[in-house]
Each structure stands twice: as structure tokens, then as C-alpha cells.
Design a protein around this motif. Structure first.
Motif, mmCIF file in Angstrom:
data_model
loop_
_atom_site.group_PDB
_atom_site.id
_atom_site.type_symbol
_atom_site.label_atom_id
_atom_site.label_comp_id
_atom_site.label_asym_id
_atom_site.label_seq_id
_atom_site.Cartn_x
_atom_site.Cartn_y
_atom_site.Cartn_z
ATOM 1 N N THR A 14 0.966 -1.186 0.077
ATOM 2 C CA THR A 14 0.050 -0.016 -0.088
ATOM 3 C C THR A 14 0.680 1.143 -0.114
ATOM 4 O O THR A 14 1.928 1.323 0.672
ATOM 5 C CB THR A 14 -0.774 -0.047 1.054
ATOM 6 O OG1 THR A 14 -1.881 -1.230 1.210
ATOM 7 C CG2 THR A 14 -1.749 1.209 1.259
ATOM 8 N N ASN A 15 0.519 2.260 -1.093
ATOM 9 C CA ASN A 15 1.142 3.388 -0.898
ATOM 10 C C ASN A 15 2.461 3.403 -1.374
ATOM 11 O O ASN A 15 3.258 4.349 -1.050
ATOM 12 C CB ASN A 15 1.069 4.266 0.685
ATOM 13 C CG ASN A 15 -0.334 4.653 0.909
ATOM 14 O OD1 ASN A 15 -1.215 4.986 0.008
ATOM 15 N ND2 ASN A 15 -0.596 4.906 2.345
ATOM 16 N N VAL A 16 2.970 2.592 -2.083
ATOM 17 C CA VAL A 16 4.153 2.648 -2.656
ATOM 18 C C VAL A 16 4.334 2.978 -3.984
ATOM 19 O O VAL A 16 5.038 4.049 -4.540
ATOM 20 C CB VAL A 16 5.004 1.203 -2.655
ATOM 21 C CG1 VAL A 16 6.405 1.215 -3.455
ATOM 22 C CG2 VAL A 16 5.056 0.561 -1.052
ATOM 23 N N ASN A 17 3.673 2.475 -5.027
ATOM 24 C CA ASN A 17 3.674 2.944 -6.558
ATOM 25 C C ASN A 17 2.409 2.883 -6.887
ATOM 26 O O ASN A 17 1.529 2.033 -6.901
ATOM 27 C CB ASN A 17 4.689 1.702 -7.083
ATOM 28 C CG ASN A 17 5.254 2.562 -8.259
ATOM 29 O OD1 ASN A 17 4.569 3.070 -9.112
ATOM 30 N ND2 ASN A 17 6.245 2.068 -8.704
ATOM 31 N N PHE A 18 2.052 4.215 -7.677
ATOM 32 C CA PHE A 18 0.725 4.242 -8.328
ATOM 33 C C PHE A 18 0.967 4.813 -9.903
ATOM 34 O O PHE A 18 0.104 4.967 -10.388
ATOM 35 C CB PHE A 18 0.311 5.530 -7.732
ATOM 36 C CG PHE A 18 -0.154 5.616 -6.422
ATOM 37 C CD1 PHE A 18 -1.493 5.259 -5.688
ATOM 38 C CD2 PHE A 18 0.804 5.643 -5.273
ATOM 39 C CE1 PHE A 18 -1.973 5.008 -4.568
ATOM 40 C CE2 PHE A 18 0.529 5.467 -3.789
ATOM 41 C CZ PHE A 18 -0.951 5.266 -3.465
ATOM 42 N N ASP A 19 1.902 4.201 -10.250
ATOM 43 C CA ASP A 19 2.265 4.414 -11.549
ATOM 44 C C ASP A 19 2.327 3.216 -12.621
ATOM 45 O O ASP A 19 2.944 2.462 -12.541
ATOM 46 C CB ASP A 19 3.717 5.000 -11.691
ATOM 47 C CG ASP A 19 4.172 5.440 -13.153
ATOM 48 O OD1 ASP A 19 3.484 5.332 -14.047
ATOM 49 O OD2 ASP A 19 5.319 6.388 -13.230
ATOM 50 N N ALA A 20 1.201 3.480 -13.324
ATOM 51 C CA ALA A 20 0.601 2.039 -14.332
ATOM 52 C C ALA A 20 1.931 1.853 -15.035
ATOM 53 O O ALA A 20 2.154 0.497 -15.349
ATOM 54 C CB ALA A 20 -0.453 2.336 -15.138
ATOM 55 N N GLY A 43 13.699 4.629 -6.034
ATOM 56 C CA GLY A 43 13.591 3.114 -5.589
ATOM 57 C C GLY A 43 12.202 2.449 -6.201
ATOM 58 O O GLY A 43 11.933 2.663 -7.358
ATOM 59 N N LEU A 44 11.515 1.749 -5.603
ATOM 60 C CA LEU A 44 10.111 1.205 -5.929
ATOM 61 C C LEU A 44 8.926 2.122 -5.898
ATOM 62 O O LEU A 44 7.828 1.557 -6.364
ATOM 63 C CB LEU A 44 10.057 -0.016 -5.101
ATOM 64 C CG LEU A 44 10.969 -1.026 -5.344
ATOM 65 C CD1 LEU A 44 10.759 -2.284 -4.256
ATOM 66 C CD2 LEU A 44 10.879 -1.856 -6.768
ATOM 67 N N VAL A 45 9.185 3.415 -5.329
ATOM 68 C CA VAL A 45 8.098 4.445 -5.254
ATOM 69 C C VAL A 45 7.779 4.889 -6.550
ATOM 70 O O VAL A 45 8.647 5.274 -7.510
ATOM 71 C CB VAL A 45 8.437 5.488 -4.230
ATOM 72 C CG1 VAL A 45 7.061 6.306 -3.983
ATOM 73 C CG2 VAL A 45 8.913 4.837 -2.918
ATOM 74 N N GLY A 46 6.565 5.334 -6.974
ATOM 75 C CA GLY A 46 6.129 6.040 -8.056
ATOM 76 C C GLY A 46 4.935 6.935 -7.865
ATOM 77 O O GLY A 46 3.679 6.373 -7.281
#
Ligand code: FSO
Ligand code: SF4
Length: 554
Positions: free
Chosen positions: A71-77, A331-334
């Protein structure tokens, strides 16, 4: 879409149209497709291990892929399409390695039936991934209890993956963790798996979670030293500044090195606060303190912080236009449209120069009146106080410890934790880790004979410290059972790392944990019963009732 992996699942049932976290249908489905591919990869990787074949690129990507779906790490399709493509490639790679090894050893081709997750050959288009998720998402498993146990296992595994990945970037790894992750993923593909088998895997996930936190503790203390009791400034200072959020200490270290002598001050936010207590990080004079509180307050706090903000891990929430151009992910966030700082080549540092230039352009922050916060009570520091703590318990000066670790979140019902902290009798000590502390860490609860009444061990992964302290106290008091200690557990959860911490506590034999603010939506009534009957897990009630029960050792 359907997602029920976190505590804020809509109506405590599941998000169906759009996530409360901001996740849209497309990203939710791409995450489902990625987990599906990782299950197939796990199937082949487990088989390969049986023939002595491993592949560290595969092992590591399984961790990263799972971590990206927390949850809340990456929102980039678009990033998830890339992750799915990579998962498909690595699935083929480890499958081919296994098929070769099998043929060499058995002198025939592998011909057993394979699960659909392992057999799927995606067309590597977004449309194909979305179609797969539509047909084979979380709800495809019709048996409610099996679905619940599978998701409990997968969510615990996501937390394990996050901690193991943090350790990995600091050169600590464990083949047992890689192997367990692959086995667990592979097992979820079995059509005929039973509840008993899944419960056993969930327990093994708890053991693996302890291992993951242990190696992360080793990685953190090995590189940055043992946390020290530290008084941290919590206000802004004159001069340009960069705010660093998330949990990745290596990103913070590299940014500190690259900003040395530039006049830019570095501040931590949320779960990065404990960085201020590590000797090898606090030695940088321009690490000037912590700004803000828990993750969900970022929409107001980031407006106030007029500098760039770096997200190293969760928790990112939909950014407002007023500060979106100041957000950098790594990192893995987006987040779509936010600038992303790519990984470095092996042996090199990440290049934070764009972020640093941006801080210089934005100029000085608005200074504030100073306030201090005391942190740094991880296991080594508390053990230095061990004699004092043991004496205080023996003399009755400390009647009870209350572990209030875990997560903070948006729900108003979390005021419960502030009330509990305020109203606990003065002969109690709160042990905390994770962002849950922001509900009470600014309260002045005083000390007991020099031992502060709030002992903050650090990030959520430092819950390992809390378990370690409990085990040491058990030995010091000559007890057979950790549950005979005067310790109560009143844990707050939000996302999957907290699920991992919970499973770790269960694996260590802790019973009677209060879990709030709500019982996970992904637990079916029968699975809740298993947890109640075997571990005495209970929901929170009101502060008064719970304090009375905890003080009575219930
Ligand atoms: Fe909590 Fe989650 Fe660790 Fe947060 S487990 S919610 S910002 O990630 O971090 O305490
Ligand atoms: Fe909803 Fe939580 Fe899933 Fe986001 S992660 S979609 S808030 S259940």
C-alpha cells in the motif's frame, strides 16, 4: 477493481471503484497481474531449487515486485507494466533453467501438470495484463477461508519482501528468505491446498518475518552503528532544505553525502525519524532533524515545507498540485508525473543532483520555534539500561510495559491510541516502533527513575527490537513463557509490513495481542476464530476498558 489489503479498505470490506489510498482500477489490476506472475515465477524457482538451481536476479526481483505492491508505494501504471514485463522474462528464465536441470538429471522432459500462473505467457501489453487481472484477481478464489488465508500469507510476504529488500541494499541477505518467498508463492497456485496447509505456511511466514527483521537490524546497525538516545529537533531552520520520507537509510546516506558543504539542510519525515539516532548518519551536521508527523498528514505538512521532498518507500498519498512539482520518488516508489530518481549502477551512488539543484533554487525555508523529541531506544540502548529496567520492575516502580507499535493512519478512531497513552497509569512504560508513535510521541509523559515512559525503538521493522527486549527480560526474570512478563500488546496496523510484524510476534509466541483500529477486512470469520482460539488476538474496545484489562494482565 477489488482490493482489501490494508486497514483503510472501504467500509472495512474492500475498495471497489477507487482505493481510499488513491489507487485506481488500472494500477490495482496491474498489481494483481504482477503478483500473479510472481506466483508463477515462484513455482518455477521452487522447482529449480529442488534441482540445486538458483538465480539471484529472480530471487531479488520477487522481493522488489512484492514490495512495489505494498500500500502507498507505487501508483504509476507504466512502471507496473515494466515490472510485469520483467517478471514475465524472469519467469521464463528460471523455468528454462529448471527444465534444463531436470532433463539433465532425469534424462527426460518435465511433463507434470503446471498451474496456470506458471503456464501463462503474457503478450506483454498493458491490455493483456489488465485482462488477466480481470479474469484472475483476488476474488477468483471462491472459498472465502482459503482466499483469506492465501491473502494473509501474501500480505505477510509483502512485508517480509520489503524488509528483506532493505537489508539486501545494505548487503545482508538470506537464502532462507528467498526460498520461503518462492515456496509460499508457489503453494498459493495449488488448486487443492487445504486450510491446514495454509495456516502452516502463515506460521512459517511469521518465522521468516523474524528472520527478515533480524537481518535488517544487522544491516542497519552494521553500517550505521547502534541507535543512541538522541534529542531530535522537530522544527525548520534557516536555509534551504530537503525532506526525506520512507524507510530507506541508504538513500538518506547517499543524499547526505551529496549535500555535504552545500548549505542545504536535510530533514526526515514520518518513518525516517529514527535515522537521526544512528551514529553514522547523525554525524552529518546538516541532518538537522525531523519535520512533520505520520504519513497521512503529508498533504498539509508538505505545503508548509518549501523544499523538495524525496520518497524512498511508502507512504505516498495523492500529491496536491501545490507541491507536486517538489516531489521526487526513488527505488520502488512511483507517482505518475512526479520526477523519479533511477537506481544507480552497481557500486555507484544514486544521482540526486536534480533534487539538490531544486533545493538551492527554492531557497530558505521559513524557520520555526524549536521543539525536541527523544528517540533511539532500540534493543542495544535499552539493554544498556537493562539493570535499571529490571530493578524498576522488581521494585514495582514499573508495573507494566505496553507495546503500542505499528502504524498510524487517517481514521479518527486512532485517537484511541492517544487516549490510551495519556490515561495509562504513571507506573507504565510504552514501547513503540513504527509510525503509530505519532499519535502520542509529543505528549510529555515524564519518566520513571530516569527511564522515559515512551521508549521509541525506531521504524516498524525495529519491532524486532521490542521482541528482542521481551525475550531478554524473560530470561532475566527466569520465566519460561514470554507471556508471563508484565507486557501487553496494543498494536495498530495499516499496511502489509504491519501484517508481517504481527505474524512475527505470533511466531515468537506472543499471545493476547489487541489489534486495531479494526480487524483486517481480508480475514474471514473462520480465520479470525483461528487467530482468537490459538493466539487470543482481540479487537480494541474503548481506552478505559482496555487499560483496565491490560493492567490486570488480560
Ligand atoms: Fe506503518 Fe506502514 Fe512503518 Fe508506515 S508499517 S504505515 S509510513 O509504512 O511505516 O509503521
Ligand atoms: Fe483500498 Fe487499501 Fe487496497 Fe488502497 S491498499 S485500494 S486503500 S484496500
Amino acid at each position: 477493481m477489488f482490493c482489501f489489503q490494508c486497514q483503510e479498505a472501504a467500509k472495512n470490506e474492500g475498495c471497489t471503484v477507487k482505493g481510499v489510498c488513491g489507487k485506481d482500477e488500472e494500477v490495482a489490476k496491474l498489481q494483481d497481474a504482477l503478483v500473479y506472475l510472481l506466483k508463477g515465477t515462484g513455482f518455477w524457482a521452487k522447482k529449480a531449487r529442488q534441482y540445486g538451481v538458483t538465480d539471484e536476479e529472480v530471487d531479488l526481483f520477487i522481493l522488489e515486485g512484492l514490495f512495489a505492491t505494498v500500500t502507498n508505494v507505487n501508483f504509476d501504471a507504466e512502471r507496473f507494466v515494466e515490472y510485469c514485463n520483467k517478471a514475465a522474462d524472469l519467469k521464463s528464465k528460471i523455468r528454462d533453467k529448471f527444465l534444463n536441470a531436470y532433463k539433465q538429471k532425469e534424462d527426460s522432459d518435465f511433463s507434470e501438470e503446471i498451474p496456470r500462473e506458471a503456464a501463462w505467457e503474457p503478450a506483454k501489453t498493458k491490455e493483456d495484463y489488465l485482462a488477466k487481472a480481470e479474469e484472475d484477481g483476488v476474488l477468483a478464489e471462491e472459498n472465502e477461508d482459503i482466499r483469506s488465508l492465501k491473502e494473509l500469507l501474501i500480505y505477510g510476504l509483502k512485508g517480509i519482501a520489503a524488509y528483506a529488500d532493505h537489508a539486501y541494499v545494505l548487503n545482508e541477505k538470506s537464502d532462507n528468505i528467498f526460498s520461503f518467498a518462492e515456496t509460499a508463492l508457489a503453494e498459493t497456485t495449488r488448486e487443492n491446498i487445504t486450510s491446514e496447509e495454509l495456516i502452516s505456511l502463515v506460521m512459517q511466514a511469521g518465522d521468516t518475518a523474524v528472520k527478515a527483521m533480524e537481518i535488517l537490524d544487522k544491516a542497519n546497525t552494521g553500517r550505521y552503528g547502534k541507535q543512541e538516545i538522541t534529542s531530535v529537533n522537530t522544527s525548520l531552520k534557516e536555509g534551504p532544505g530537503i525532506l526525506v520520507s520512507g524507510h530507506d537509510l541508504l538513500d538518506l546516506e547517499e543524499l547526505l553525502k551529496q549535500t555535504e558543504g552545500t548549505g542545504i539542510n536535510i530533514y526526515t519525515h514520518g518513518e525516517m525519524l529514527p535515522a537521526n539516532a544512528y551514529p553514522e548518519l547523525k554525524k552529518f551536521d546538516h541532518l538537522v532533524g525531523n519535520f512533520g508527523t505520520a504519513w497521512y498528514n503529508q498533504r498539509s505538512e508538505f505545503e508548509e515545507f518549501n523544499g523538495p521532498i524525496l520518497f524512498t518507500t511508502n507512504c505516498i498519498v495523492p500529491p496536491k498540485d501545490s507541491y507536486k512539482d517538489r516531489i521526487y520518488t526513488t527505488g520502488l516508489v512511483g507517482w505518475p508525473g512526479c520526477k523519479h530518481i533511477p537506481n544507480a549502477k552497481t557500486g555507484e551512488q544514486k544521482d540526486f543532483s536534480s533534487l539538490i539543484e531544486h533545493a538551492k533554487q527554492l531557497g530558505s525555508l521559513q524557520p520555526q520555534e524549536n521543539k525536541e523529541l527523544t528517540i533511539g531506544f532500540a534493543k542495544d540502548q535499552v539493554m544498556e539500561l537493562a539493570d535499571k529496567v529490571i530493578d524498576a520492575v522488581k521494585s514495582g516502580a514499573i508495573k507494566r510495559f505496553v507495546v503500542m507499535g505499528g502504524c498510524d493512519g487517517r481514521h479518527k478512531s486512532r485517537e484511541y491510541y492517544t487516549e490510551v497513552a495519556k490515561d495509562l497509569p504513571e507506573d507504565t512504560v510504552i514501547l513503540t516502533a513504527g509510525c503509530a508513535k505519532y499519535r502520542y510521541n509529543m505528549l510529555d509523559l515524564g519518566d520513571i527513575g530516569g527511564i522515559p515512559r515512551i521508549l521509541d525503538a525506531g521504524q516498524c521493522n525495529d519491532s524486532y527490537s521490542l521482541a528482542y527486549i521481551a525475550l531478554q527480560l524473560k530470561d532475566a526474570f527466569g520465566l519460561d513463557d514470554i507471556n508471563d512478563l508484565p507486557i501487553s500488546y496494543d498494536i495498530a496496523w495499516y499496511e502489509q509490513k504491519a501484517v508481517c510484524v504481527l505474524l512475527a510476534l505470533l511466531a515468537l509466541g506472543v499471545k493476547g495481542i489487541r489489534l486495531g483500529p479494526t480487524v483486517p477486512a481480508f480475514l474471514s470469520p473462520n480465520v479470525v476464530n483461528v487467530l482468537v482460539e490459538n493466539f487470543g488476538i482481540k479487537p480494541i474496545e474503548d481506552p478505559e476498558t482496555d487499560i483496565e484489562a491490560m493492567m490486570a494482565g488480560k
